[in-house]
Scaffold this motif. Sequence first.
Motif, short mmCIF file in Angstrom:
data_model
loop_
_atom_site.label_atom_id
_atom_site.label_comp_id
_atom_site.label_asym_id
_atom_site.label_seq_id
_atom_site.Cartn_x
_atom_site.Cartn_y
_atom_site.Cartn_z
N SER A 177 -4.70 -2.76 -3.44
CA SER A 177 -4.16 -3.57 -2.33
C SER A 177 -4.66 -4.99 -2.46
O SER A 177 -5.80 -5.23 -2.88
CB SER A 177 -4.55 -2.97 -0.98
OG SER A 177 -5.95 -3.02 -0.81
N VAL A 178 -3.78 -5.93 -2.13
CA VAL A 178 -4.14 -7.35 -2.05
C VAL A 178 -3.68 -7.79 -0.66
O VAL A 178 -2.53 -8.17 -0.46
CB VAL A 178 -3.47 -8.18 -3.16
CG1 VAL A 178 -4.04 -9.60 -3.15
CG2 VAL A 178 -3.69 -7.55 -4.53
N LEU A 179 -4.62 -7.69 0.29
CA LEU A 179 -4.31 -7.92 1.71
C LEU A 179 -5.40 -8.80 2.30
O LEU A 179 -6.58 -8.59 2.02
CB LEU A 179 -4.26 -6.58 2.48
CG LEU A 179 -3.19 -5.56 2.07
CD1 LEU A 179 -3.46 -4.20 2.71
CD2 LEU A 179 -1.79 -6.05 2.46
N ASP A 180 -5.01 -9.77 3.10
CA ASP A 180 -5.98 -10.67 3.76
C ASP A 180 -6.99 -11.23 2.76
O ASP A 180 -8.18 -11.33 3.07
CB ASP A 180 -6.75 -9.93 4.87
CG ASP A 180 -5.80 -9.31 5.89
OD1 ASP A 180 -4.78 -9.96 6.20
OD2 ASP A 180 -6.06 -8.19 6.36
N GLY A 181 -6.54 -11.57 1.57
CA GLY A 181 -7.42 -12.18 0.59
C GLY A 181 -8.42 -11.22 -0.06
O GLY A 181 -9.31 -11.66 -0.78
N ARG A 182 -8.28 -9.91 0.20
CA ARG A 182 -9.22 -8.95 -0.41
C ARG A 182 -8.47 -8.01 -1.34
O ARG A 182 -7.38 -7.55 -1.03
CB ARG A 182 -9.93 -8.13 0.68
CG ARG A 182 -10.84 -8.98 1.55
CD ARG A 182 -11.47 -8.15 2.64
NE ARG A 182 -12.30 -7.07 2.11
CZ ARG A 182 -12.52 -5.93 2.75
NH1 ARG A 182 -11.95 -5.71 3.92
NH2 ARG A 182 -13.30 -5.02 2.22
N VAL A 183 -9.11 -7.75 -2.48
CA VAL A 183 -8.53 -6.83 -3.45
C VAL A 183 -9.31 -5.52 -3.39
O VAL A 183 -10.54 -5.53 -3.48
CB VAL A 183 -8.61 -7.40 -4.88
CG1 VAL A 183 -7.96 -6.46 -5.88
CG2 VAL A 183 -7.95 -8.78 -4.95
N ALA A 184 -8.61 -4.41 -3.21
CA ALA A 184 -9.29 -3.11 -3.14
C ALA A 184 -8.58 -2.09 -4.02
O ALA A 184 -7.35 -2.09 -4.14
CB ALA A 184 -9.33 -2.62 -1.69
N LEU A 185 -9.38 -1.25 -4.66
CA LEU A 185 -8.84 -0.16 -5.47
C LEU A 185 -8.64 1.05 -4.56
O LEU A 185 -9.61 1.63 -4.08
CB LEU A 185 -9.82 0.17 -6.61
CG LEU A 185 -9.42 1.26 -7.58
CD1 LEU A 185 -8.19 0.87 -8.39
CD2 LEU A 185 -10.57 1.56 -8.54
N LEU A 186 -7.38 1.42 -4.31
CA LEU A 186 -7.09 2.54 -3.40
C LEU A 186 -6.98 3.86 -4.15
O LEU A 186 -7.23 4.91 -3.58
CB LEU A 186 -5.79 2.29 -2.64
CG LEU A 186 -5.70 0.99 -1.82
CD1 LEU A 186 -4.40 0.96 -1.03
CD2 LEU A 186 -6.89 0.84 -0.88
N ARG A 187 -6.54 3.79 -5.40
CA ARG A 187 -6.43 5.02 -6.21
C ARG A 187 -6.66 4.65 -7.66
O ARG A 187 -5.95 3.81 -8.20
CB ARG A 187 -5.03 5.64 -6.06
CG ARG A 187 -4.81 6.85 -6.99
CD ARG A 187 -3.48 7.54 -6.77
NE ARG A 187 -2.36 6.79 -7.32
CZ ARG A 187 -1.09 7.16 -7.18
NH1 ARG A 187 -0.78 8.22 -6.48
NH2 ARG A 187 -0.13 6.45 -7.73
N PRO A 188 -7.67 5.26 -8.33
CA PRO A 188 -7.82 4.98 -9.76
C PRO A 188 -6.62 5.54 -10.52
O PRO A 188 -6.02 6.54 -10.10
CB PRO A 188 -9.11 5.72 -10.13
CG PRO A 188 -9.32 6.74 -9.08
CD PRO A 188 -8.61 6.28 -7.84
N GLY A 189 -6.27 4.89 -11.59
CA GLY A 189 -5.08 5.35 -12.34
C GLY A 189 -5.10 4.81 -13.75
O GLY A 189 -6.17 4.54 -14.31
#
Length: 307
Positions: A177-189
């Motif tokens: 996800s790239v939301l509100d300036g933050r990048v997060a890994l939601l599911r490894p793949g």
Amino acid sequence: MSSDATDREAADALRAGQLVILPTETVYGLAADAASPDAVAAIFEAKGRPRFNPLIAHVADAVEAERIGVFDDRARALAAAFWPGPLTLVVPVRDRDRVCDLARAGLDSVAIRVPGHRRARDVIAAFGGPVVAPSANRSGRPSPTTYADAVEETGSSAAAAIDGGDCAVGVESTVVSVLDGRVALLRPGAVTRAEIEALVGPVDTAGEGHRSPGRLTLHYAPDAPVRIEAMQALDGEILLGFGPGSGEARWSLSPTGDLREAAANLFRHLREADREHPVGIAVAPVPDHGLGEAINDRLRRAAGFVG
Ligand code: AMP
Ligand code: MG
């Protein structure tokens, strides 16, 4: 079902609100028109998928992606580096109609990817809009990575199916996800954490569950119970080996210990082993670096462990 359909037949079926078995480089998808609530409802129905689990919109190129989602600089950098390919970006939704509410599970964000498989992109381009395409299995089961497995799982719900050969990657896309300036890994793949961090710096690992609805604890599971990090098979179990030490194993994810090969074999071998109705399936330890993070994520869920 029309098997081995042409791109045109598949696009016509999608336009008619029908479902299509679509090859991608990750796993086989069950595709529908993302704008049609009825077609999307038919996907949830065919898979037995809970409606709180949002779907990924597959598009033919980055131009179409920017029509449906809002991309900041980092989302653009990730798209430029990994598309077409096995990376899904969750960004704020721009067009709520092209990807309907039901497809997004009512969220203000939308998950988007441009698949690497040429047939997938050709069908989507011939259709002319975003297509949702979750894995073509009934919910909770191992994903199909061969045409035969996809048809066995959901062929009865599809109007058309395309044989694109075996899936080269074999595990689902990485969801970031790239939301509100933050990048997060939601599911490894298939795209590794290291590859993403090389581009955008350290990424958050989501407190799963609420950030990525639909990531269920027991998922990707064959009928037989799965036991992970196993050194050997117990009575009645089938052992899936990994690496040179697994010579006596009935099947090996990769005899040489190659993580790409192991990912490509993972779901196929789980299904093959399951067909023998063993007491259980024991899987040898797989290292947790690179693609191993995605493989271990799937194996932990197949075994029913909290992710
Ligand atoms: P699949 O089950 O392979 O179709 O993958 C869909 C994945 O993307 C699931 O894990 C969802 O939770 C995740 N996903 C889709 N849309 C969103 C979204 N808007 N926000 C967070 N995660 C999403
Ligand atoms: Mg799936």
